[in-house]
Design an enzyme around this catalytic site. Structure first.
Site, PDB file in Angstrom:
ATOM      1  N   TYR A 334     -42.962   8.918 -25.909  1.00  0.00           N
ATOM      2  CA  TYR A 334     -42.783   8.707 -27.348  1.00  0.00           C
ATOM      3  C   TYR A 334     -42.773   7.206 -27.622  1.00  0.00           C
ATOM      4  CZ  TYR A 334     -40.687   9.875 -31.986  1.00  0.00           C
ATOM      5  OH  TYR A 334     -40.429  10.043 -33.336  1.00  0.00           O
ATOM      6  N   CYS A 335     -43.652   6.753 -28.517  1.00  0.00           N
ATOM      7  CA  CYS A 335     -43.696   5.359 -28.978  1.00  0.00           C
ATOM      8  C   CYS A 335     -43.901   4.405 -27.799  1.00  0.00           C
ATOM      9  CB  CYS A 335     -42.429   5.044 -29.773  1.00  0.00           C
ATOM     10  SG  CYS A 335     -42.522   3.516 -30.740  1.00  0.00           S
TER      11      CYS A 335
END
Length: 601
Positions: A334-335
């Protein structure tokens, strides 16, 4: 019998006593304010704004324009003078009871100016109209600065907008009718409460002003948020590895290991049962492991990207394989953890290691060629300031990151909450998402500089390669089956930029999804809510505009679509696995200990 005069005198006496009480509190709060500001740790001035060269170039461009095209400058000035005079004339008409109907420049649509006094009071109406006129004049002046190059103009536009937002009349007590009305109605109590909120926020962040967005007392990790049952089965200096309890009798053979960003805490994916991605994944019949990153302190000053990869990603993958007795895992990033998962996949490819069967990326940038809204903060003056700061402290403090993110949406994340808290004296709301947003993490200094210089500024992963751990890592080495989930209105990892990175990856099996909404809401989008839809298109050959033009819209969450994709890559059904084993006993229940460490406390 009590006379009206006696009642009036009693009420007046009570008001005076209340005023005295409030004044005593002001004195006490002022002492606390002076104390916390005296203990404030100074930081590099470059973190507070661009260097003077930008403004010098802007002034030169404006002067050049004035010399080459004086008529245009005079036209702007005459328009500004004309609007200012009209604003004054409107105020005079209102005083005379002859309110006009001049265009308010959009102010009526702005939530800040919803109080009726902005229209009915000559004073407040004039203040608002003149603010709108001034804002329009500043924006036009920046827009017409044709001598500036693209990045300078983008930065100047951004900082001019920040000045406009900062100077809004709603940000100042004498020109905020809502705050003034409440102060009168509460005999000044709202201002006292606001000063208390201000001092408390400063004390919580060592003198740095970070506006508290949520009532922190309303939430307890493991109590009413981050409640999905699981166990910490491994811990090192970089992370705790949580294995979540199965919710089905059988599970897919291939486990999932999920890497959240270490800029924030992992429990954004487990805020409450109704919207927990973590809980939902276990209910679909998967063995799920989630990494909870350490909140860096001075001992992590020399930790770099390679340490996150070796002691985080690679160690977690090997630990999961060992616990589940499998040769491969499905990985999720994530990210920033998605960006680092990409680096890790390139490393594994060059080593001939096939431990990762598939990769899923949430809002992940791998090509930083277009810096988007972060352009103002990714130029050398800011990054030089960050580098100097972390050389001194060894850390990039969470308040720096939080402030940067907040200023991208300053009206909603800084000035609006500040007015409610400091001028209106309101208690921040008990909102779990905002609580998480304020629960930030420090970053190791070395890692922060590597990320900002090598990836964000130089875009080395997508260009000539990012040198790390004895390898030159490149985006084309990412060749496992992958799915990338992006978000339509994401301003942090714009979907078009994520798409450009996926296009360059070497995988022959790529799925790309654009979810409605933004960086968080587009990901934390449970099917039960039936709130945000998503777009799909299997043709990734064209540019982003072509992809969206040919995309099919689907109502509802992307989660079930991801599940269908993941099931095909997760093997047969096996008996559900309990947490850990004899070699990896439970160290403590989820959500663990690392997530509880607060930054800047």
């Amino acid at each position: 019998m009590t006379t009206s005069d006696e009642l009036s005198a009693a009420a007046n006496s009570e008001s005076i006593e209340k005023l005295k009480e409030n004044m005593n509190r002001v004195e006490e709060l002022s002492k606390r304010l002076a104390d916390v500001m005296s203990r404030k740790t100074p930081h590099n001035a470059a973190l507070d704004g661009p260097n003077q060269e930008l403004y010098a170039r802007a002034a030169t461009a404006y002067w050049t324009e004035a010399m080459q095209n004086p008529a245009k400058i005079l036209e702007q000035q005459v328009e500004y003078w004309s609007k200012s005079v009209l604003n004054f004339a409107e105020a005079q008409k209102t005083l005379a009871g002859q309110m006009g109907s001049a265009d308010d420049g959009g102010g009526a649509k702005d939530r800040r100016f919803s109080n009726p006094l902005w229209e009915s009071s000559p004073y407040f109406h004039f203040v608002k109209q003149q603010y709108m006129t001034n804002a329009d004049a500043i924006r036009k002046a920046v827009q017409d600065a044709s001598e500036l190059d693209g990045k300078d103009k983008q930065r100047l536009t951004y900082f001019a907008d920040q000045i406009i937002e900062m100077m809004s009349p709603t940000n100042f007590l004498p020109t905020n009718p809502d705050a003034l009305e409440k102060a009168v109605a509460t005999e000044g109590q709202s201002l006292i409460d606001g000063l208390e909120n201000l001092v408390t926020d400063l004390e919580a962040n060592n003198g740095e002003l970070v506006v508290r967005l949520a009532d922190e007392s309303a939430f307890e990790l493991g109590g009413n948020i981050a409640t999905t049952p699981g166990d910490v089965v491994y811990r090192n200096r970089m992370m705790e590895l949580i294995q979540y309890k199965p919710a089905t009798e059988t599970v897919h053979e291939t486990p999932i290991v999920l890497f959240p960003p270490w800029i924030n805490k992992f429990y954004i994916l487990d805020l409450k049962a109704q919207n927990s991605l973590i809980k939902w994944v276990t209910e679909q019949g998967y063995t799920l492991f989630v990494v909870s990153w350490v909140n860096a302190d001075a001992s992590h000053a020399d930790v770099g990207m390679e340490d996150y990869m070796q002691e985080g990603f690679l160690t977690a993958i090997e630990t999961v394989k060992d616990i589940c007795k499998v040769k491969q895992v499905n990985a999720v990033g994530y990210c920033i953890a998605g960006s680092t998962l990409s680096l890790t996949l390139s490393l594994l490819k060059q080593r001939g290691d096939t431990s990762v069967k598939s990769a899923t990326f949430f809002t992940t940038l791998t090509d930083f060629g277009d810096q988007g809204e972060f352009t103002p903060f990714l130029q050398n003056d800011f990054v030089d300031g960050i580098e100097a700061q972390v050389e001194e402290e060894g850390l990039l403090r969470s308040w720096v990151i939080a402030r940067t993110m907040s200023f991208l949406r300053s009206k909603d994340l800084i000035y609006g909450p500040a007015v409610k808290s400091y001028m209106m004296g309101e208690t921040p709301p008990a909102f779990d998402l905002l609580y998480w947003n304020g629960d930030g993490a420090n970053l190791p200094g070395r890692m922060a500089v590597q990320y900002l210089r090598g990836l964000c500024q130089n875009n080395e992963f997508a260009r000539d390669g990012f040198e790390l751990m004895g390898h030159k890592l490149h985006i084309k080495d990412v060749d496992v089956p992958l799915m990338s989930i992006t978000c339509e209105t994401d301003h942090i990892a714009r979907w078009k930029d994520c798409y450009r990175g996926v296009q360059q990856m070497g995988s022959r099996s790529k799925s790309f999804i654009v979810s409605e909404s933004g960086h968080i809401a587009g990901i934390v989008n449970p099917p039960s809510k039936k709130k945000y839809g998503h777009y799909t298109n299997t043709d990734l050959k064209g540019d982003s505009e072509a992809w969206m033009e040919g995309a099919e819209y689907h109502e509802g969450s992307w989660w079930p679509r991801w599940n269908e994709w993941l099931k095909k890559r997760s093997g047969k059904q096996v008996p559900a696995r309990e947490a850990g084993d004899s070699g990896y006993p439970s160290l403590m229940p989820a959500p663990g200990s690392y997530v509880r460490v607060k930054a800047n406390r």
